[in-house]
Design an enzyme around this catalytic site. Structure first.
Site, PDB file in Angstrom:
ATOM      1  N   HIS A  53      63.814 -22.963  87.988  1.00 54.35           N
ATOM      2  CA  HIS A  53      62.595 -22.942  87.156  1.00 54.35           C
ATOM      3  C   HIS A  53      61.427 -22.351  87.934  1.00 54.35           C
ATOM      4  O   HIS A  53      60.575 -21.648  87.366  1.00 54.35           O
ATOM      5  CB  HIS A  53      62.248 -24.353  86.694  1.00 54.35           C
ATOM      6  N   HIS A  58      69.961 -38.016  79.846  1.00 57.56           N
ATOM      7  CA  HIS A  58      69.114 -37.844  78.678  1.00 57.56           C
ATOM      8  C   HIS A  58      69.235 -39.148  77.898  1.00 57.56           C
ATOM      9  O   HIS A  58      70.246 -39.862  78.019  1.00 57.56           O
ATOM     10  CB  HIS A  58      69.596 -36.680  77.807  1.00 57.56           C
ATOM     11  N   ASP A  82      72.366 -39.313  76.111  1.00 56.40           N
ATOM     12  CA  ASP A  82      73.591 -39.388  76.936  1.00 56.40           C
ATOM     13  C   ASP A  82      73.997 -40.860  77.066  1.00 56.40           C
ATOM     14  O   ASP A  82      75.157 -41.203  77.088  1.00 56.40           O
ATOM     15  CB  ASP A  82      73.331 -38.833  78.354  1.00 56.40           C
ATOM     16  N   GLU A 130      62.775 -27.943  89.826  1.00 62.50           N
ATOM     17  CA  GLU A 130      64.105 -27.305  89.730  1.00 62.50           C
ATOM     18  C   GLU A 130      63.997 -25.913  90.328  1.00 62.50           C
ATOM     19  O   GLU A 130      63.113 -25.128  89.952  1.00 62.50           O
ATOM     20  CB  GLU A 130      64.593 -27.238  88.288  1.00 62.50           C
TER      21      GLU A 130
HETATM   22  C1  XLS Z   1      66.979 -27.436  81.548  1.00 63.26           C
HETATM   23  C2  XLS Z   1      66.570 -28.599  82.331  1.00 63.26           C
HETATM   24  C3  XLS Z   1      67.314 -29.845  81.958  1.00 63.26           C
HETATM   25  C4  XLS Z   1      66.642 -31.050  82.499  1.00 63.26           C
HETATM   26  C5  XLS Z   1      67.100 -32.320  81.883  1.00 63.26           C
HETATM   27  O1  XLS Z   1      66.689 -26.289  81.917  1.00 63.26           O
HETATM   28  O2  XLS Z   1      66.734 -28.327  83.719  1.00 63.26           O
HETATM   29  O3  XLS Z   1      68.622 -29.754  82.482  1.00 63.26           O
HETATM   30  O4  XLS Z   1      66.855 -31.120  83.865  1.00 63.26           O
HETATM   31  O5  XLS Z   1      66.901 -32.295  80.539  1.00 63.26           O
HETATM   32 MG    MG Z   2      66.963 -29.519  85.269  1.00 59.60          MG
END
Ligand code: XLS
Ligand code: MG
Length: 343
Positions: A212, A48, A51, A209
């Protein structure tokens, strides 16, 4: 030895606090984390913006770049690369009602400032990718925003980033909800459409992801395949999820083994990584884990990914073709189950 290079973000190692309880482990420093990441076998670090440059809100653009260059030196010390930089547009008070799609112009300008600084940080870290995880781009009260205007604001924000730096590539990391109620860009399909609407579609792609996709009721391997077909899957966050609830960021493959197998299979079959892409993890260790176990989920996820890579290498494509020619999908399915269940 894996064909893939792997990446991880420092937020994958955390203190264990959740919405209902405090930390259960001590904080580990950034440098100690990345040293351990290298030891475990990771090749790159996900960032991030803050970070890399904590307290960036209180810095000038020059100071931000100077701080980022110190992090680059740290990466060089441990022979690590930076994979991407993601503007953190969900913690700051200016992002309470979203960033790019906030109803407040001041907040939208803040989000744009962070996005452009993320590009500066990426350049200082030697990487050309920005991840937009659109955490709060959507609605908590549906009638508070127009879905049409929100989509246009998102496209305009990405266009501003593309115009600011002619080399940067944007990966949209889609998620249907959490923390937002209804996301403006819930799936990779939406991200591909957004990409096509920007001023430079060749520089706007997606990051899938696993959890997700599952939270959208979709299959992660199919989402991966869709973006690969568009030539726009430039990142993945492999993890797992047990049904439709909060984003669990479970270790890869621990809940849905066949789905995990097919994610690795579609990535392998389509040469993911051949253009420098990383297999990223986005996983959280169980809150019950002791301090010395702070990295167990990363080691387990890497091991499972490599074990599934070996399973795909054993996959009998001749037998698959025979089953397909005979339309004997029951036999094919049983073959896959035996492949996964036998040593
Ligand atoms: C959160 C997201 C986050 C992103 C990076 O659910 O997956 O981790 O990958 O900000
Ligand atoms: Mg993520």
């Amino acid at each position: 030895m894996s064909r893939f290079k792997f990446s991880v973000g420092p937020w994958n190692v955390h203190e264990g606090a959740d919405a209902y309880g405090p930390a259960t482990r001590e904080t580990i420093s950034f440098e100690e984390k990345i040293k351990k990441f290298k030891d475990i076998g990771f090749d790159a670090i996900q960032f991030h913006d803050d970070d890399a440059v904590p307290n960036m809100n209180n810095m000038t653009e020059e100071e931000i770049v100077a701080e980022a260059k110190k992090v680059k030196a740290l990466l060089d010390k441990y022979d690590l690369k930076a994979e991407f930089v993601a503007p953190r547009l969900w913690m700051d008070p200016h992002t309470t009602d979203g960033g790019f799609t906030s109803n407040s112009q001041e907040d939208r300008e803040f989000a744009m400032w962070r996005a452009l600084r993320s590009i500066d940080i990426a350049n200082a870290l030697g990487c050309d990718k920005i991840v937009l995880w659109l955490a709060r781009e959507g609605t908590i009260c549906y009638e508070s925003k127009s879905p049409v205007e929100s989509t246009k604001k998102l496209i305009n924000a990405i266009n501003t980033m593309l115009a600011y730096d002619k080399n940067i590539k944007v990966m949209i990391e889609t998620k249907p909800n959490e923390p937002i109620d209804r996301s403006v860009c819930p799936t990779l399909g939406h991200a591909m459409a957004i990409s096509a609407a920007t001023i430079d579609p060749n520089r706007v792609g997606g990051l899938l992801e696993s959890a997700h996709a599952m939270l959208a009721g979709l299959d992660p391997a199919s989402e991966i395949g869709f973006a690969l077909a568009m030539g726009k899957l430039w990142g993945v966050h492999l993890n797992d999820q047990n049904g439709m609830k909060f984003d669990q960021d479970k270790s890869f493959g621990v809940e849905n083994l066949r789905t995990a197998f097919n994610q690795i299979k579609v990535l392998m079959e389509n040469g993911f990584g051949n253009n420098g892409e990383y297999i990223g993890l986005d996983v959280k260790v169980m809150r019950t884990e002791k301090q010395e176990g702070s990295y167990k989920h990363l080691e387990n996820s890497l091991k499972i990914a490599k074990m599934l890579e070996a399973k795909v290498e054993k996959f009998d494509y001749e037998y698959q073709k025979k089953c397909v020619d005979e339309r004997d999908y029951e036999a094919l399915e049983m073959y896959v189950m035996e492949l996964l269940m036998q040593g």
